[in-house]
Design a protein around this motif. Structure first.
Motif, PDB file in Angstrom:
ATOM      1  N   MET A   1       0.830  -1.204   0.000  1.00 13.59           N
ATOM      2  CA  MET A   1       0.000   0.000   0.000  1.00 13.59           C
ATOM      3  C   MET A   1       0.862   1.250   0.000  1.00 13.59           C
ATOM      4  O   MET A   1       1.894   1.299   0.664  1.00 13.59           O
ATOM      5  N   TRP A   2       0.398   2.224  -0.756  1.00 19.65           N
ATOM      6  CA  TRP A   2       1.047   3.538  -0.712  1.00 19.65           C
ATOM      7  C   TRP A   2       0.236   4.399   0.253  1.00 19.65           C
ATOM      8  O   TRP A   2      -0.884   4.791  -0.046  1.00 19.65           O
ATOM      9  N   GLY A   3       0.794   4.655   1.423  1.00 16.99           N
ATOM     10  CA  GLY A   3       0.060   5.440   2.423  1.00 16.99           C
ATOM     11  C   GLY A   3      -1.201   4.711   2.852  1.00 16.99           C
ATOM     12  O   GLY A   3      -1.303   3.486   2.739  1.00 16.99           O
ATOM     13  N   ILE A   4      -2.161   5.453   3.299  1.00 15.14           N
ATOM     14  CA  ILE A   4      -3.404   4.847   3.742  1.00 15.14           C
ATOM     15  C   ILE A   4      -4.497   5.172   2.734  1.00 15.14           C
ATOM     16  O   ILE A   4      -4.353   6.092   1.938  1.00 15.14           O
ATOM     17  N   PRO A   5      -5.598   4.401   2.726  1.00 13.57           N
ATOM     18  CA  PRO A   5      -6.669   4.682   1.771  1.00 13.57           C
ATOM     19  C   PRO A   5      -7.168   6.125   1.906  1.00 13.57           C
ATOM     20  O   PRO A   5      -7.168   6.682   2.997  1.00 13.57           O
ATOM     21  N   LEU A   6      -7.596   6.707   0.794  1.00 16.93           N
ATOM     22  CA  LEU A   6      -7.950   8.123   0.776  1.00 16.93           C
ATOM     23  C   LEU A   6      -9.448   8.302   1.009  1.00 16.93           C
ATOM     24  O   LEU A   6     -10.219   8.369   0.065  1.00 16.93           O
ATOM     25  N   PHE A   7      -9.811   8.366   2.273  1.00 23.35           N
ATOM     26  CA  PHE A   7     -11.222   8.582   2.602  1.00 23.35           C
ATOM     27  C   PHE A   7     -11.541  10.068   2.596  1.00 23.35           C
ATOM     28  O   PHE A   7     -10.643  10.905   2.693  1.00 23.35           O
ATOM     29  N   ASP A   8     -12.816  10.401   2.520  1.00 21.80           N
ATOM     30  CA  ASP A   8     -13.308  11.789   2.695  1.00 21.80           C
ATOM     31  C   ASP A   8     -12.754  12.766   1.682  1.00 21.80           C
ATOM     32  O   ASP A   8     -12.515  13.922   2.013  1.00 21.80           O
ATOM     33  N   ILE A   9     -12.481  12.335   0.485  1.00 19.62           N
ATOM     34  CA  ILE A   9     -12.024  13.280  -0.525  1.00 19.62           C
ATOM     35  C   ILE A   9     -13.147  13.482  -1.528  1.00 19.62           C
ATOM     36  O   ILE A   9     -13.796  12.525  -1.950  1.00 19.62           O
ATOM     37  N   ALA A  10     -13.391  14.746  -1.897  1.00 19.96           N
ATOM     38  CA  ALA A  10     -14.540  15.028  -2.759  1.00 19.96           C
ATOM     39  C   ALA A  10     -14.146  15.134  -4.224  1.00 19.96           C
ATOM     40  O   ALA A  10     -14.922  14.818  -5.104  1.00 19.96           O
ATOM     41  N   ASP A  11     -12.941  15.569  -4.472  1.00 15.95           N
ATOM     42  CA  ASP A  11     -12.572  15.887  -5.844  1.00 15.95           C
ATOM     43  C   ASP A  11     -11.341  15.098  -6.279  1.00 15.95           C
ATOM     44  O   ASP A  11     -10.440  14.834  -5.479  1.00 15.95           O
ATOM     45  N   ALA A  12     -11.320  14.728  -7.562  1.00 16.63           N
ATOM     46  CA  ALA A  12     -10.247  13.887  -8.085  1.00 16.63           C
ATOM     47  C   ALA A  12      -8.875  14.534  -7.924  1.00 16.63           C
ATOM     48  O   ALA A  12      -7.873  13.830  -7.796  1.00 16.63           O
ATOM     49  N   ALA A  13      -8.818  15.866  -7.913  1.00 12.51           N
ATOM     50  CA  ALA A  13      -7.519  16.535  -7.824  1.00 12.51           C
ATOM     51  C   ALA A  13      -6.769  16.113  -6.571  1.00 12.51           C
ATOM     52  O   ALA A  13      -5.544  15.962  -6.587  1.00 12.51           O
TER      53      ALA A  13
END
Lengths: 331, 140
Positions: free
Chosen positions: B50-62
């Motif tokens: 895994m690269w870092g931790i899963p990306l929760f709570d993000i609204a935008d692809a950027a």
């Protein structure tokens, strides 16, 4: 940290859709009707709502109107293929407590979304402890995390001056500031940063961080509310909660505002909100104690003079009260 | 030999804009993105780093693309990078989409090994050519 999403999605996502943008560029229009743009982008709705639900704050509304006009004209220019650079939209809101900085920030996010300058239009509210870590190497990931969450929306940094603590040279706040500055510069298209705080401290903050001052294009100052405006606000708040003042209570409220302003810890609209909460408490208590048979709708929604007058503010306020009975900060 | 696993792997490699569109699709469905990398291309190698931790709570692809850029800075060229989208809703609680975003420039492919067993039976196994070298030095 809190994330707020815009209440209703705008009718024109087309502005940010690259496919439609391409089609538009092929056909250069003869003219663009700005009034029509104003209507169709939904900006008018936001402005009208702003006028209706935000009392006073004339200079703030003026600045928002100017910003909206700039963005609309910019969009029209884009249609003609004229040179346009994405304007820097980072803002700083300064003003005393309770003057509506957070409320306006939320509206701003919605407005920018409707104009297609931020893709999502959500507002991420952070303070120092969301950005600054506790040990070396903790700050950068934390700050970047928040930036990632705010991408496509608005990052609202409340009490931004706490980020910078000159008295502690090993403070990690500086690191957060550097990362923020970098993001404000590089991700200008994806992110709008709004800094907020009390005027004098924000000035000091900007003076010690010149990088911030130059990257923030719009400085908006929130004035204190006048007594009449606070009165209107109190009526609006009461109506929103499905209550109403009796005539005598209204006069009492006007007196209350006048007195409250002269006492310590006055926080504009926030003080009024707290006062109304306490009035509801007293009203409920009164109805309960009176025990005068069944209560009707009228009784349930009316705040009487006594509910207002029972406040400590009328007897000299917090300072004069030797034995605080209620552990409330303001009553 | 081009590794084909996950979504869109028979198509030419996606541009950043196309990846970003896929990411936005995942986010709009409420899935959490995650990046993983490996230098062992064997199809049975399902658990990537895994690269870092899963990306929760993000609204935008950027925001997600920022993380991909950071991952690429370290692993592009020497590792495969894939994104996975995790659906946490009840009944799924699993990966809904997986897609290779980056691959090494040269992929040598696999060899077949035959092992003669009792009674002239033959057991087959595949081995990636690159795995003859130690992990971390396979695509340098």
């Amino acid at each position: 940290m809190t994330i707020s999403t815009p209440s209703n999605s705008p009718p024109t996502d087309a502005a940010s859709d690259p496919a439609i943008d391409l089609a538009v560029q092929d056909v250069v229009p003869e003219s663009v009707d700005l009034a029509e743009e104003f209507e169709s982008s939904g900006v008018r709705e936001v402005m009208e709502e702003l006028d209706k639900t935000l009392i006073g704050l004339a200079p703030v509304k003026q600045r928002i109107r100017e910003t909206a006009a700039l963005l609309l004209v910019d969009r029209a220019r884009k249609r003609f293929g004229l040179a346009h650079s994405v304007p820097t939209l980072h803002m700083s809101f300064t003003g005393n407590p309770g003057t509506g900085k957070t409320t306006v920030a939320l509206r701003m996010a919605d407005l920018l979304h409707r104009l297609g300058y931020v893709r999502k239009g959500h507002l991420v509210t952070v303070t120092r402890d969301d950005l600054v870590g506790q040990y070396i190497g903790h700050t950068a990931p934390k700050t970047k995390d928040m930036i990632k969450k705010a991408m496509g929306g608005v990052l609202f940094i409340d009490e931004a001056y706490y980020l910078y603590r000159p008295e502690n040279e090993r403070d990690y706040g500086q690191e957060a500031i550097e990362i923020l500055l970098q993001a404000m510069e590089n991700d200008r298209d994806d992110l709008v940063v709004i800094l907020a705080g009390y005027a004098d401290r924000m000035d000091r903050f900007f003076n010690s961080n010149p990088g911030f001052r130059s990257r923030v294009a719009h400085h908006i100052d929130f004035p204190d509310y006048s007594d009449a405006e606070l009165q209107q606000i109190s009526e609006l708040m009461v109506t929103e909660q499905n209550y109403e003042f009796s005539d005598k209570a209204l006069t009492a409220m006007a007196e209350y505002i006048n007195l409250r302003r002269k006492q310590s810890h006055f926080a504009n609209a926030r003080s009024i909100r707290n006062a109304i909460d306490r009035m509801r408490l007293r009203q409920a208590n009164r109805l309960f104690q009176a025990n005068a048979g069944p209560v009707g709708r009228k009784d349930l929604i009316t705040l009487e003079e006594g509910d207002v007058r029972a406040s400590r503010v009328f007897t000299g306020g917090l300072d004069s009260d030797a034995k605080p009975i209620l552990p409330s900060a303001e009553d | 030999m081009r590794i084909t696993q996950g979504t869109f792997s028979f198509l030419p490699d996606f541009t950043d804009e196309q990846i970003s569109a896929q990411v936005q699709y995942c986010l709009d469905n409420g899935w959490a993105l995650n990046f993983e990398y490996t230098d062992d291309p064997h199809p049975r190698n399902t658990y990537w780093e895994m690269w870092g931790i899963p990306l929760f709570d993000i609204a935008d692809a950027a925001g997600v693309m920022m993380e991909l850029a950071a991952c690429r800075k370290v692993h592009a060229g020497t590792n495969y990078i894939r994104m996975t989208a995790f659906d946490s809703s009840h009944g799924w609680e699993s990966i809904r989409l997986s897609m290779i975003t980056d691959r090494p420039a040269h992929e040598p492919g696999f060899m077949v090994e035959r092992q003669e067993q009792a009674g002239r039976r033959i057991a087959y196994t595949t081995r990636a050519y690159v795995t003859t070298r130690p992990a971390g030095e396979r695509y340098t």
